[in-house]
Enzyme design. Structure first.
Site, PDB file in Angstrom:
ATOM      1  N   HIS A 171       0.068  24.890  10.606  1.00 57.90           N
ATOM      2  CA  HIS A 171      -1.325  25.541  10.155  1.00 57.90           C
ATOM      3  C   HIS A 171      -1.032  25.186   8.868  1.00 57.90           C
ATOM      4  O   HIS A 171      -1.703  24.404   7.407  1.00 57.90           O
ATOM      5  CB  HIS A 171      -1.467  26.696   8.944  1.00 57.90           C
ATOM      6  CG  HIS A 171      -1.983  27.751  10.568  1.00 57.90           C
ATOM      7  ND1 HIS A 171      -3.506  27.853  11.311  1.00 57.90           N
ATOM      8  CD2 HIS A 171      -1.285  28.296  11.038  1.00 57.90           C
ATOM      9  CE1 HIS A 171      -3.773  28.809  12.031  1.00 57.90           C
ATOM     10  NE2 HIS A 171      -1.540  29.158  12.048  1.00 57.90           N
ATOM     11  N   SER A 299       1.516  -3.084  -1.566  1.00 61.10           N
ATOM     12  CA  SER A 299       0.207  -3.189  -1.719  1.00 61.10           C
ATOM     13  C   SER A 299       0.433  -4.216  -2.347  1.00 61.10           C
ATOM     14  O   SER A 299       0.992  -5.159  -3.587  1.00 61.10           O
ATOM     15  CB  SER A 299      -0.352  -2.130  -2.813  1.00 61.10           C
ATOM     16  OG  SER A 299      -0.939  -2.225  -3.949  1.00 61.10           O
ATOM     17  N   LYS A 305       4.356  -0.066  -4.345  1.00 66.12           N
ATOM     18  CA  LYS A 305       4.150   0.998  -2.900  1.00 66.12           C
ATOM     19  C   LYS A 305       4.747   0.308  -2.128  1.00 66.12           C
ATOM     20  O   LYS A 305       5.574  -0.655  -1.913  1.00 66.12           O
ATOM     21  CB  LYS A 305       2.865   0.572  -2.770  1.00 66.12           C
ATOM     22  CG  LYS A 305       1.925   1.325  -3.589  1.00 66.12           C
ATOM     23  CD  LYS A 305       1.029   2.647  -2.590  1.00 66.12           C
ATOM     24  CE  LYS A 305       0.021   2.658  -2.522  1.00 66.12           C
ATOM     25  NZ  LYS A 305      -0.103   4.097  -2.091  1.00 66.12           N
ATOM     26  N   GLU A 312       0.510   3.762  10.739  1.00 67.23           N
ATOM     27  CA  GLU A 312      -0.788   4.287  10.295  1.00 67.23           C
ATOM     28  C   GLU A 312      -1.451   3.491  11.626  1.00 67.23           C
ATOM     29  O   GLU A 312      -2.420   4.258  12.282  1.00 67.23           O
ATOM     30  CB  GLU A 312      -1.674   4.331   9.298  1.00 67.23           C
ATOM     31  CG  GLU A 312      -0.793   4.827   7.655  1.00 67.23           C
ATOM     32  CD  GLU A 312      -0.978   3.737   6.731  1.00 67.23           C
ATOM     33  OE1 GLU A 312      -2.820   3.911   6.036  1.00 67.23           O
ATOM     34  OE2 GLU A 312      -0.095   3.138   5.570  1.00 67.23           O
TER      35      GLU A 312
END
Ligand code: ARG
Length: 487
Positions: A171, A299, A305, A312
Protein backbone atom coordinates in the site's frame (compact mmCIF):
# COMPACT_ATOMS: atom_id res chain seq x y z
CA UNK A 1 -4.23 -4.04 -69.20
CA UNK A 2 -4.69 -7.76 -69.68
CA UNK A 3 -1.66 -9.97 -69.47
CA UNK A 4 -0.76 -13.28 -71.07
CA UNK A 5 -1.18 -16.17 -68.66
CA UNK A 6 1.29 -18.43 -70.43
CA UNK A 7 4.60 -19.59 -69.03
CA UNK A 8 6.22 -16.61 -70.72
CA UNK A 9 4.47 -14.23 -68.33
CA UNK A 10 6.19 -13.08 -65.18
CA UNK A 11 9.19 -11.41 -66.68
CA UNK A 12 8.02 -7.84 -66.12
CA UNK A 13 6.32 -6.52 -62.98
CA UNK A 14 2.79 -7.73 -63.67
CA UNK A 15 1.19 -9.59 -60.84
CA UNK A 16 0.53 -13.29 -60.79
CA UNK A 17 -3.23 -12.69 -60.75
CA UNK A 18 -3.20 -10.15 -63.60
CA UNK A 19 -5.03 -12.63 -65.87
CA UNK A 20 -8.21 -12.17 -63.86
CA UNK A 21 -8.17 -8.47 -62.99
CA UNK A 22 -8.84 -6.41 -66.10
CA UNK A 23 -6.94 -3.26 -65.21
CA UNK A 24 -3.80 -2.36 -63.37
CA UNK A 25 -4.28 -1.47 -59.72
CA UNK A 26 -5.00 2.19 -59.17
CA UNK A 27 -1.93 4.04 -57.90
CA UNK A 28 -3.67 5.20 -54.73
CA UNK A 29 -4.97 1.69 -54.13
CA UNK A 30 -1.53 0.25 -54.73
CA UNK A 31 0.09 2.47 -52.13
CA UNK A 32 -2.81 1.67 -49.81
CA UNK A 33 -2.70 -2.10 -50.12
CA UNK A 34 1.04 -2.69 -50.14
CA UNK A 35 2.74 -4.11 -47.06
CA UNK A 36 6.25 -4.78 -48.31
CA UNK A 37 7.40 -1.47 -46.83
CA UNK A 38 7.14 -3.16 -43.43
CA UNK A 39 6.60 -6.89 -43.96
CA UNK A 40 9.98 -7.14 -45.71
CA UNK A 41 11.18 -7.92 -42.21
CA UNK A 42 9.73 -11.41 -42.74
CA UNK A 43 12.18 -12.23 -45.51
CA UNK A 44 14.23 -14.81 -43.66
CA UNK A 45 11.13 -16.64 -42.51
CA UNK A 46 9.61 -16.37 -45.98
CA UNK A 47 12.68 -17.98 -47.51
CA UNK A 48 12.86 -20.66 -44.81
CA UNK A 49 9.18 -21.54 -45.24
CA UNK A 50 9.65 -21.76 -49.00
CA UNK A 51 12.69 -24.01 -48.64
CA UNK A 52 10.69 -26.37 -46.40
CA UNK A 53 7.76 -26.26 -48.85
CA UNK A 54 10.05 -27.01 -51.83
CA UNK A 55 11.56 -29.90 -49.94
CA UNK A 56 8.12 -31.36 -49.42
CA UNK A 57 7.12 -30.76 -53.07
CA UNK A 58 10.20 -32.70 -54.18
CA UNK A 59 9.50 -35.51 -51.71
CA UNK A 60 5.99 -35.77 -53.18
CA UNK A 61 7.25 -35.80 -56.75
CA UNK A 62 5.83 -32.36 -57.58
CA UNK A 63 9.35 -30.99 -58.12
CA UNK A 64 12.39 -32.80 -59.41
CA UNK A 65 15.46 -32.85 -57.21
CA UNK A 66 17.15 -30.49 -59.69
CA UNK A 67 14.25 -28.05 -59.56
CA UNK A 68 14.29 -28.11 -55.80
CA UNK A 69 18.05 -27.45 -55.73
CA UNK A 70 17.65 -24.57 -58.19
CA UNK A 71 14.81 -23.05 -56.18
CA UNK A 72 16.61 -23.40 -52.87
CA UNK A 73 19.84 -21.91 -54.24
CA UNK A 74 17.90 -19.00 -55.77
CA UNK A 75 16.07 -18.34 -52.51
CA UNK A 76 19.26 -18.46 -50.46
CA UNK A 77 20.94 -16.06 -52.87
CA UNK A 78 18.03 -13.65 -52.50
CA UNK A 79 18.22 -14.03 -48.73
CA UNK A 80 21.94 -13.17 -48.71
CA UNK A 81 21.30 -10.08 -50.79
CA UNK A 82 18.57 -8.89 -48.46
CA UNK A 83 20.82 -9.67 -45.49
CA UNK A 84 23.25 -7.17 -46.99
CA UNK A 85 20.92 -4.42 -48.20
CA UNK A 86 17.91 -4.90 -45.90
CA UNK A 87 14.98 -2.57 -46.75
CA UNK A 88 16.97 -1.11 -49.65
CA UNK A 89 17.00 -4.41 -51.58
CA UNK A 90 15.90 -3.51 -55.12
CA UNK A 91 13.51 -6.47 -55.31
CA UNK A 92 11.15 -4.84 -52.82
CA UNK A 93 8.63 -3.34 -55.22
CA UNK A 94 5.35 -1.98 -53.87
CA UNK A 95 3.54 -3.14 -57.02
CA UNK A 96 4.14 -6.72 -55.82
CA UNK A 97 2.41 -5.77 -52.59
CA UNK A 98 4.18 -7.92 -50.05
CA UNK A 99 7.30 -9.83 -49.14
CA UNK A 100 5.91 -13.10 -50.46
CA UNK A 101 5.25 -11.79 -53.96
CA UNK A 102 8.51 -9.83 -54.10
CA UNK A 103 10.62 -12.85 -53.25
CA UNK A 104 8.70 -15.15 -55.59
CA UNK A 105 8.83 -12.68 -58.49
CA UNK A 106 12.56 -12.23 -58.04
CA UNK A 107 13.08 -15.97 -57.83
CA UNK A 108 11.18 -16.49 -61.10
CA UNK A 109 13.15 -13.68 -62.71
CA UNK A 110 16.38 -15.43 -61.75
CA UNK A 111 15.70 -19.14 -62.14
CA UNK A 112 12.77 -19.13 -64.57
CA UNK A 113 10.45 -22.12 -64.91
CA UNK A 114 11.26 -24.01 -61.67
CA UNK A 115 10.50 -20.82 -59.73
CA UNK A 116 6.99 -20.87 -61.19
CA UNK A 117 6.37 -24.20 -59.46
CA UNK A 118 7.25 -23.09 -55.94
CA UNK A 119 3.78 -21.82 -55.12
CA UNK A 120 2.20 -25.23 -55.89
CA UNK A 121 -0.47 -26.01 -53.30
CA UNK A 122 0.35 -22.85 -51.42
CA UNK A 123 -1.39 -19.53 -50.90
CA UNK A 124 -0.16 -16.31 -49.41
CA UNK A 125 -2.72 -17.07 -46.72
CA UNK A 126 -0.90 -20.08 -45.28
CA UNK A 127 2.43 -18.52 -46.28
CA UNK A 128 1.92 -15.36 -44.25
CA UNK A 129 0.58 -17.30 -41.26
CA UNK A 130 3.73 -19.45 -41.43
CA UNK A 131 6.09 -16.50 -41.85
CA UNK A 132 4.53 -14.70 -38.95
CA UNK A 133 4.78 -17.73 -36.72
CA UNK A 134 8.42 -18.31 -37.67
CA UNK A 135 9.15 -14.64 -37.11
CA UNK A 136 7.77 -14.69 -33.58
CA UNK A 137 9.88 -17.79 -32.88
CA UNK A 138 13.02 -16.04 -34.12
CA UNK A 139 12.08 -12.87 -32.26
CA UNK A 140 11.65 -14.91 -29.08
CA UNK A 141 15.14 -16.33 -29.59
CA UNK A 142 16.55 -12.82 -30.10
CA UNK A 143 14.78 -11.67 -26.97
CA UNK A 144 16.52 -14.51 -25.15
CA UNK A 145 19.90 -13.12 -26.19
CA UNK A 146 18.97 -9.59 -25.21
CA UNK A 147 17.60 -10.89 -21.94
CA UNK A 148 20.96 -12.24 -20.88
CA UNK A 149 22.28 -8.68 -20.58
CA UNK A 150 19.17 -7.44 -18.87
CA UNK A 151 19.06 -10.23 -16.29
CA UNK A 152 22.80 -9.99 -15.69
CA UNK A 153 22.43 -6.27 -15.00
CA UNK A 154 19.69 -6.91 -12.44
CA UNK A 155 21.55 -9.79 -10.78
CA UNK A 156 24.82 -7.84 -10.61
CA UNK A 157 22.93 -5.02 -8.94
CA UNK A 158 21.33 -7.46 -6.50
CA UNK A 159 24.82 -8.70 -5.70
CA UNK A 160 26.19 -5.24 -4.97
CA UNK A 161 23.08 -4.47 -2.90
CA UNK A 162 23.36 -7.60 -0.76
CA UNK A 163 24.41 -5.61 2.31
CA UNK A 164 21.83 -2.84 1.96
CA UNK A 165 18.80 -3.18 4.21
CA UNK A 166 15.73 -1.22 3.19
CA UNK A 167 12.04 -1.04 3.93
CA UNK A 168 9.58 -2.91 1.76
CA UNK A 169 6.19 -1.38 1.07
CA UNK A 170 2.64 -2.62 0.77
CA UNK A 171 0.00 0.00 0.00
CA UNK A 172 3.11 2.18 -0.35
CA UNK A 173 3.32 2.13 3.45
CA UNK A 174 6.30 0.68 5.27
CA UNK A 175 5.89 -3.09 5.65
CA UNK A 176 8.83 -5.34 6.58
CA UNK A 177 12.57 -4.85 6.23
CA UNK A 178 14.24 -6.51 3.26
CA UNK A 179 17.66 -6.77 1.69
CA UNK A 180 17.63 -4.28 -1.20
CA UNK A 181 19.08 -6.95 -3.48
CA UNK A 182 15.99 -9.10 -2.90
CA UNK A 183 13.79 -6.44 -4.44
CA UNK A 184 16.12 -6.26 -7.42
CA UNK A 185 15.84 -10.03 -7.82
CA UNK A 186 12.05 -9.72 -7.71
CA UNK A 187 12.21 -7.65 -10.91
CA UNK A 188 14.56 -10.18 -12.48
CA UNK A 189 12.14 -12.96 -11.59
CA UNK A 190 9.14 -11.19 -13.13
CA UNK A 191 11.08 -10.31 -16.27
CA UNK A 192 12.41 -13.85 -16.67
CA UNK A 193 8.90 -15.22 -16.35
CA UNK A 194 7.92 -12.88 -19.17
CA UNK A 195 10.44 -14.49 -21.48
CA UNK A 196 9.57 -18.00 -20.35
CA UNK A 197 5.93 -17.31 -21.18
CA UNK A 198 6.92 -16.53 -24.78
CA UNK A 199 9.25 -19.52 -25.05
CA UNK A 200 6.58 -21.91 -23.76
CA UNK A 201 3.88 -20.63 -26.07
CA UNK A 202 6.26 -20.80 -29.06
CA UNK A 203 6.68 -24.51 -28.36
CA UNK A 204 2.94 -25.00 -28.87
CA UNK A 205 2.46 -22.92 -32.02
CA UNK A 206 0.64 -24.93 -34.69
CA UNK A 207 2.36 -25.10 -38.06
CA UNK A 208 -0.01 -23.77 -40.76
CA UNK A 209 1.92 -24.39 -43.97
CA UNK A 210 0.03 -26.60 -46.40
CA UNK A 211 -3.35 -25.20 -45.42
CA UNK A 212 -3.38 -23.31 -48.73
CA UNK A 213 -5.86 -20.49 -49.23
CA UNK A 214 -8.50 -21.97 -46.92
CA UNK A 215 -9.48 -25.49 -47.98
CA UNK A 216 -6.14 -27.26 -48.39
CA UNK A 217 -5.17 -28.80 -51.72
CA UNK A 218 -6.31 -31.57 -54.05
CA UNK A 219 -2.65 -32.31 -54.78
CA UNK A 220 -0.98 -35.03 -52.71
CA UNK A 221 0.95 -32.60 -50.51
CA UNK A 222 2.51 -34.18 -47.44
CA UNK A 223 2.17 -31.63 -44.66
CA UNK A 224 3.90 -33.93 -42.19
CA UNK A 225 6.91 -33.85 -44.49
CA UNK A 226 6.89 -30.02 -44.52
CA UNK A 227 6.70 -29.96 -40.73
CA UNK A 228 9.53 -32.48 -40.53
CA UNK A 229 11.65 -30.35 -42.90
CA UNK A 230 10.97 -27.24 -40.84
CA UNK A 231 11.98 -29.05 -37.66
CA UNK A 232 15.11 -30.41 -39.29
CA UNK A 233 15.99 -26.89 -40.47
CA UNK A 234 15.79 -25.74 -36.86
CA UNK A 235 13.23 -23.05 -37.60
CA UNK A 236 10.77 -24.44 -35.05
CA UNK A 237 11.63 -24.45 -31.36
CA UNK A 238 11.54 -28.18 -30.93
CA UNK A 239 9.72 -31.39 -31.56
CA UNK A 240 6.65 -30.06 -29.86
CA UNK A 241 5.04 -27.94 -32.57
CA UNK A 242 2.09 -29.79 -34.08
CA UNK A 243 0.55 -29.39 -37.52
CA UNK A 244 -2.44 -27.07 -37.56
CA UNK A 245 -5.29 -29.55 -37.77
CA UNK A 246 -7.81 -27.47 -39.75
CA UNK A 247 -6.87 -25.67 -42.96
CA UNK A 248 -9.71 -23.18 -42.43
CA UNK A 249 -8.65 -22.34 -38.87
CA UNK A 250 -4.95 -22.28 -39.79
CA UNK A 251 -5.39 -19.48 -42.31
CA UNK A 252 -7.89 -17.49 -40.25
CA UNK A 253 -6.31 -17.52 -36.81
CA UNK A 254 -3.73 -15.14 -35.41
CA UNK A 255 -3.38 -16.83 -32.01
CA UNK A 256 0.37 -16.90 -32.48
CA UNK A 257 0.56 -13.14 -32.92
CA UNK A 258 -1.80 -12.47 -30.03
CA UNK A 259 0.11 -14.73 -27.64
CA UNK A 260 3.34 -13.09 -28.67
CA UNK A 261 2.10 -9.53 -28.23
CA UNK A 262 0.40 -10.47 -24.96
CA UNK A 263 3.73 -11.88 -23.78
CA UNK A 264 5.40 -8.62 -24.79
CA UNK A 265 2.71 -6.63 -22.99
CA UNK A 266 3.45 -8.56 -19.81
CA UNK A 267 7.16 -7.76 -20.14
CA UNK A 268 6.27 -4.12 -20.77
CA UNK A 269 4.05 -4.17 -17.70
CA UNK A 270 6.91 -5.41 -15.52
CA UNK A 271 9.28 -2.83 -17.00
CA UNK A 272 6.72 -0.08 -16.47
CA UNK A 273 6.17 -1.03 -12.84
CA UNK A 274 9.90 -1.27 -12.22
CA UNK A 275 10.41 2.16 -13.82
CA UNK A 276 7.68 3.64 -11.64
CA UNK A 277 9.24 2.11 -8.52
CA UNK A 278 12.60 3.66 -9.28
CA UNK A 279 11.08 7.01 -10.22
CA UNK A 280 9.60 7.06 -6.72
CA UNK A 281 12.92 5.94 -5.21
CA UNK A 282 14.69 8.78 -7.04
CA UNK A 283 12.54 11.50 -5.48
CA UNK A 284 14.10 13.76 -2.87
CA UNK A 285 11.50 12.36 -0.46
CA UNK A 286 12.86 8.82 -0.87
CA UNK A 287 16.37 9.24 -2.20
CA UNK A 288 16.87 5.46 -2.22
CA UNK A 289 18.37 5.04 -5.69
CA UNK A 290 20.99 6.79 -7.75
CA UNK A 291 21.35 6.26 -11.49
CA UNK A 292 24.02 7.72 -13.74
CA UNK A 293 23.46 11.28 -14.95
CA UNK A 294 23.74 10.07 -18.51
CA UNK A 295 20.32 8.45 -18.10
CA UNK A 296 18.66 11.63 -16.85
CA UNK A 297 17.83 14.99 -18.38
CA UNK A 298 17.37 18.44 -16.96
CA UNK A 299 14.77 21.15 -17.34
CA UNK A 300 14.83 23.99 -19.84
CA UNK A 301 13.72 26.35 -17.10
CA UNK A 302 14.55 24.89 -13.68
CA UNK A 303 18.32 24.70 -13.47
CA UNK A 304 18.44 22.32 -10.49
CA UNK A 305 16.47 19.52 -12.16
CA UNK A 306 17.68 15.99 -12.70
CA UNK A 307 14.77 14.10 -14.18
CA UNK A 308 14.45 10.34 -14.71
CA UNK A 309 13.10 10.73 -18.26
CA UNK A 310 14.34 7.37 -19.52
CA UNK A 311 12.48 5.59 -16.73
CA UNK A 312 9.40 7.70 -17.43
CA UNK A 313 9.54 6.77 -21.10
CA UNK A 314 9.85 3.09 -20.26
CA UNK A 315 6.76 3.49 -18.08
CA UNK A 316 5.03 5.44 -20.84
CA UNK A 317 5.83 3.00 -23.62
CA UNK A 318 4.00 0.26 -21.75
CA UNK A 319 0.91 2.11 -22.98
CA UNK A 320 2.02 1.69 -26.59
CA UNK A 321 2.47 -2.05 -26.20
CA UNK A 322 -0.92 -2.40 -24.52
CA UNK A 323 -2.29 -0.39 -27.42
CA UNK A 324 -0.74 -2.80 -29.91
CA UNK A 325 -2.26 -5.75 -28.07
CA UNK A 326 -5.68 -4.14 -28.00
CA UNK A 327 -5.44 -3.12 -31.64
CA UNK A 328 -4.61 -6.73 -32.52
CA UNK A 329 -7.50 -8.09 -30.50
CA UNK A 330 -9.82 -5.53 -32.07
CA UNK A 331 -8.53 -6.40 -35.53
CA UNK A 332 -9.61 -9.99 -34.93
CA UNK A 333 -12.95 -9.08 -33.46
CA UNK A 334 -15.85 -9.94 -35.73
CA UNK A 335 -13.99 -10.98 -38.89
CA UNK A 336 -15.50 -14.04 -40.52
CA UNK A 337 -13.47 -17.24 -40.63
CA UNK A 338 -11.02 -17.62 -43.50
CA UNK A 339 -8.39 -15.07 -44.48
CA UNK A 340 -9.46 -11.41 -44.61
CA UNK A 341 -7.14 -8.62 -45.66
CA UNK A 342 -7.63 -6.94 -42.29
CA UNK A 343 -5.13 -9.51 -41.04
CA UNK A 344 -2.34 -7.79 -42.94
CA UNK A 345 -2.38 -5.09 -40.26
CA UNK A 346 -1.24 -7.61 -37.62
CA UNK A 347 2.39 -7.22 -38.63
CA UNK A 348 2.58 -3.49 -37.96
CA UNK A 349 1.35 -4.13 -34.43
CA UNK A 350 3.57 -7.12 -33.83
CA UNK A 351 6.72 -5.41 -35.08
CA UNK A 352 6.00 -2.22 -33.21
CA UNK A 353 5.33 -4.02 -29.93
CA UNK A 354 8.54 -6.02 -30.35
CA UNK A 355 10.63 -2.96 -31.21
CA UNK A 356 9.23 -1.04 -28.27
CA UNK A 357 9.92 -3.81 -25.79
CA UNK A 358 13.43 -4.56 -27.06
CA UNK A 359 14.33 -0.87 -26.91
CA UNK A 360 12.97 -0.62 -23.38
CA UNK A 361 14.87 -3.74 -22.29
CA UNK A 362 18.12 -2.37 -23.72
CA UNK A 363 17.55 0.95 -21.95
CA UNK A 364 16.66 -0.81 -18.70
CA UNK A 365 19.84 -2.89 -18.73
CA UNK A 366 21.95 0.24 -19.16
CA UNK A 367 20.19 2.10 -16.36
CA UNK A 368 20.41 -0.82 -13.95
CA UNK A 369 24.09 -1.23 -14.77
CA UNK A 370 24.67 2.32 -13.57
CA UNK A 371 22.45 2.22 -10.49
CA UNK A 372 23.06 1.79 -6.79
CA UNK A 373 21.07 2.06 -3.60
CA UNK A 374 22.01 4.99 -1.40
CA UNK A 375 22.77 3.13 1.80
CA UNK A 376 23.67 6.33 3.61
CA UNK A 377 20.22 7.76 2.87
CA UNK A 378 18.25 4.60 3.58
CA UNK A 379 19.82 3.35 6.81
CA UNK A 380 19.04 6.29 9.11
CA UNK A 381 15.32 5.89 8.32
CA UNK A 382 15.11 2.17 9.07
CA UNK A 383 13.98 2.65 12.65
CA UNK A 384 10.89 4.48 11.43
CA UNK A 385 7.64 2.77 10.55
CA UNK A 386 7.90 -0.21 12.95
CA UNK A 387 9.31 -2.45 10.23
CA UNK A 388 10.13 -5.08 12.86
CA UNK A 389 6.57 -5.46 14.19
CA UNK A 390 5.85 -8.68 12.29
CA UNK A 391 9.20 -10.10 13.35
CA UNK A 392 8.31 -9.41 17.00
CA UNK A 393 4.94 -11.15 16.59
CA UNK A 394 6.72 -14.17 15.09
CA UNK A 395 9.24 -14.07 17.94
CA UNK A 396 6.32 -14.30 20.38
CA UNK A 397 5.05 -17.33 18.43
CA UNK A 398 8.38 -19.02 19.29
CA UNK A 399 7.45 -18.34 22.97
CA UNK A 400 4.22 -20.33 22.53
CA UNK A 401 1.99 -17.28 22.03
CA UNK A 402 -0.75 -17.93 19.42
CA UNK A 403 -0.16 -15.71 16.39
CA UNK A 404 -3.47 -13.83 16.70
CA UNK A 405 -2.64 -12.98 20.32
CA UNK A 406 0.90 -12.03 19.35
CA UNK A 407 -0.45 -9.76 16.60
CA UNK A 408 -2.69 -8.04 19.15
CA UNK A 409 0.14 -7.69 21.66
CA UNK A 410 2.46 -6.11 19.12
CA UNK A 411 -0.30 -3.80 17.92
CA UNK A 412 -0.68 -2.69 21.56
CA UNK A 413 3.09 -2.24 21.89
CA UNK A 414 3.20 -0.05 18.77
CA UNK A 415 0.37 2.08 20.18
CA UNK A 416 2.25 2.24 23.51
CA UNK A 417 5.34 3.51 21.70
CA UNK A 418 3.39 6.16 19.84
CA UNK A 419 1.70 7.35 23.02
CA UNK A 420 5.06 7.58 24.78
CA UNK A 421 6.68 9.44 21.87
CA UNK A 422 8.94 6.50 21.01
CA UNK A 423 9.43 5.66 17.35
CA UNK A 424 10.70 2.09 17.59
CA UNK A 425 9.84 -1.12 19.41
CA UNK A 426 13.51 -1.45 20.36
CA UNK A 427 13.13 1.63 22.58
CA UNK A 428 10.82 -0.29 24.92
CA UNK A 429 12.27 -1.95 28.02
CA UNK A 430 11.91 -5.65 28.77
CA UNK A 431 9.56 -4.69 31.63
CA UNK A 432 7.35 -2.72 29.23
CA UNK A 433 7.13 -5.77 26.92
CA UNK A 434 6.28 -8.06 29.82
CA UNK A 435 3.62 -5.72 31.20
CA UNK A 436 1.70 -5.96 27.92
CA UNK A 437 2.14 -9.77 27.86
CA UNK A 438 0.71 -9.96 31.37
CA UNK A 439 -2.22 -7.72 30.33
CA UNK A 440 -3.01 -10.31 27.63
CA UNK A 441 -2.86 -13.18 30.15
CA UNK A 442 0.13 -14.68 28.36
CA UNK A 443 2.31 -16.72 30.74
CA UNK A 444 5.55 -16.19 28.74
CA UNK A 445 8.03 -13.55 29.91
CA UNK A 446 10.70 -12.03 27.69
CA UNK A 447 14.39 -11.36 28.35
CA UNK A 448 17.01 -9.26 26.55
CA UNK A 449 16.92 -11.91 23.85
CA UNK A 450 13.88 -10.13 22.34
CA UNK A 451 16.10 -7.37 20.94
CA UNK A 452 17.60 -9.90 18.52
CA UNK A 453 14.23 -9.99 16.78
CA UNK A 454 14.13 -6.20 16.53
CA UNK A 455 15.88 -3.73 14.25
CA UNK A 456 15.68 -3.97 10.47
CA UNK A 457 19.10 -5.56 9.95
CA UNK A 458 18.47 -8.25 12.58
CA UNK A 459 15.09 -9.03 11.09
CA UNK A 460 16.32 -9.56 7.53
CA UNK A 461 18.85 -12.12 8.83
CA UNK A 462 16.04 -14.04 10.54
CA UNK A 463 14.08 -14.83 7.38
CA UNK A 464 13.99 -18.58 6.84
CA UNK A 465 11.42 -19.41 4.15
CA UNK A 466 12.32 -20.22 0.56
CA UNK A 467 12.14 -17.05 -1.51
CA UNK A 468 12.24 -14.74 1.52
CA UNK A 469 13.70 -11.25 1.17
CA UNK A 470 16.79 -11.58 3.35
CA UNK A 471 19.15 -13.91 5.17
CA UNK A 472 19.98 -17.31 3.72
CA UNK A 473 16.92 -17.45 1.45
CA UNK A 474 18.07 -14.27 -0.27
CA UNK A 475 21.64 -15.57 -0.58
CA UNK A 476 20.27 -18.80 -2.05
CA UNK A 477 18.23 -16.88 -4.63
CA UNK A 478 21.24 -14.81 -5.57
CA UNK A 479 23.45 -17.87 -5.87
CA UNK A 480 20.79 -19.58 -7.99
CA UNK A 481 20.63 -16.61 -10.35
CA UNK A 482 24.40 -16.41 -10.67
CA UNK A 483 24.59 -20.11 -11.46
CA UNK A 484 21.79 -19.78 -14.00
CA UNK A 485 23.50 -16.87 -15.78
CA UNK A 486 27.04 -18.21 -15.42
CA UNK A 487 28.14 -15.18 -13.39
N1 ARG B 1 0.19 -9.41 -47.42
C1 ARG B 1 -0.84 -10.28 -46.96
C2 ARG B 1 -0.94 -10.28 -45.45
O1 ARG B 1 -0.05 -9.84 -44.83
C3 ARG B 1 -0.57 -11.68 -47.40
C4 ARG B 1 -1.79 -12.48 -47.64
C5 ARG B 1 -2.57 -11.92 -48.75
N2 ARG B 1 -3.56 -12.82 -49.17
C6 ARG B 1 -4.51 -12.48 -50.04
N3 ARG B 1 -5.35 -13.39 -50.36
N4 ARG B 1 -4.60 -11.28 -50.51
O2 ARG B 1 -1.89 -10.70 -44.86
Amino acid sequence: MSQPSSAAAGTSTEKSWQARISEATDAIAQAFVESVSYDWRLYKQDVAGSVAHAHMLAACGLLTEDERTTITAGLREIEREIDASQAAWPGFKPEYEDIHMCVEAELIRRVGEPGRKLHTGRSRNDQVATDLMLWTIDATRELGTLYENVLKAFVAMADRSADVVMPSYTHLQRAQPIVAGAEVLAWAEALARGLERLVRSAERYEFPLGAGAIAGSSLPLDRKQTLWSAKRMGILPGDTNPLAASSIDATATRDTAVEFVFGLAMIAQTLGRWAEQWIIYMTTEFGFIKIADRYTTSSSMMPQKRNPDMLELIRGRTANVYGDLFALMTLLKGIPIGYNRDLQEDKRLLFRAYDTVTQCLTMAAAIVGSASFDKARIEPTLDRGFLDATSLAEYLVTKAVPFRTAHHIVGTLVATCEKAGKHALGQLTVDEFNAVLADHNVPARLTDDVYKALGAANVTERYQTIGAAGGKPFRDQLAGWKRRLGM
